[in-house]
Design a protein around this motif. Sequence first.
Motif, short mmCIF file in Angstrom:
data_model
loop_
_atom_site.label_atom_id
_atom_site.label_comp_id
_atom_site.label_asym_id
_atom_site.label_seq_id
_atom_site.Cartn_x
_atom_site.Cartn_y
_atom_site.Cartn_z
N GLN A 1 6.97 -9.52 -35.55
CA GLN A 1 7.36 -8.19 -35.05
C GLN A 1 6.29 -7.19 -35.46
N SER B 1 10.00 -8.04 -31.05
CA SER B 1 9.95 -9.29 -31.80
C SER B 1 9.73 -10.44 -30.82
N ALA C 1 12.65 -10.21 -37.26
CA ALA C 1 13.43 -9.69 -36.14
C ALA C 1 14.33 -8.58 -36.68
#
Length: 319
Positions: A204, A236, A293
């Motif tokens: 990410q 992400s 994430a």
Amino acid sequence: MIADALPADWTFDPGRVLITGANGQLGQRLLASLYGRVPLRALVRSERAAATLRTLAETLAQRAPEVTSPIEVMVGAYDDPEVLARACTGCRAAVHLVGIIKESKSNTFEQAHVATTRTLLEAAQAIPLERCVYLSIVGAAPGHANPCLATKGEAESLLLASSVPATVFQVPMVLGEGDYASAALRARALAKRSFVFRAASLEQPIYAGDVVRATAQALTDADGETRRLALPGPESLSRRALTARAGVVLGTQPRVTSLPIALGMAMAGLFETFSSTPPVTRAMLGVLDHDDASDDRAARDYLRFERTGLDEMLRLVLA
């Protein structure tokens, strides 16, 4: 040298800001961006690093001769109480950028993360400073099985429990012009076939300029609050997909072959056994491999600017 543009209406208290570990990519970008907005003091631990920053200071002075407060460069150990006491004297706030993802016998995770943070806070509380800003890593937590993430988490806990207001940012992969992560991504995207450990691992990434802007924004906070925020990028995606997106920017179609992370851990274990300076360690792989994430709602609510989108980020760092 890149000076990330900061909003003109951001008001900085005139007090001096201390930046520890200022010779890294983010530290130099932060110095360039804050130059002329607030007096700056940089603490590094070697004369070689100090020479780099003095060259940067000379360049900035030539570009902005109207600035009357040059960057002050200090040399000393980050965990030396006397050094940190001198470094904090006369400062209003501190940005603590000291950190490693690969330890050595002379610089362990405990020393780099916990000891330096404890020493800084002792000096900061004696002054006292109005705010400390700390860059941590997504996934950091006290007691984590990974020693890097565990000690980063311990450093966070020290800051959050301190009487000095603190802002702690947990950042994922950072991509910036000329840095190692961007160079590695570019190499993967340009290769006919690249091999990566666990290509499904989630990344990410956030743009280095956005990390600098978030840090600068934290220095404008005058609410006396202590906060910890995840500071992820806006998207992400898997390591394989990130390589493909980089390929689109570079006009390539990279083929990624995924290798099991267990193989990487086994290789790193051998390096640690037979080399005094292993090129990669199991702790390092563990930091680089965990899935990113993060929920970014808190960051979106806090930040007073829009983060750079992934495709624009890739255009900036891969050009």
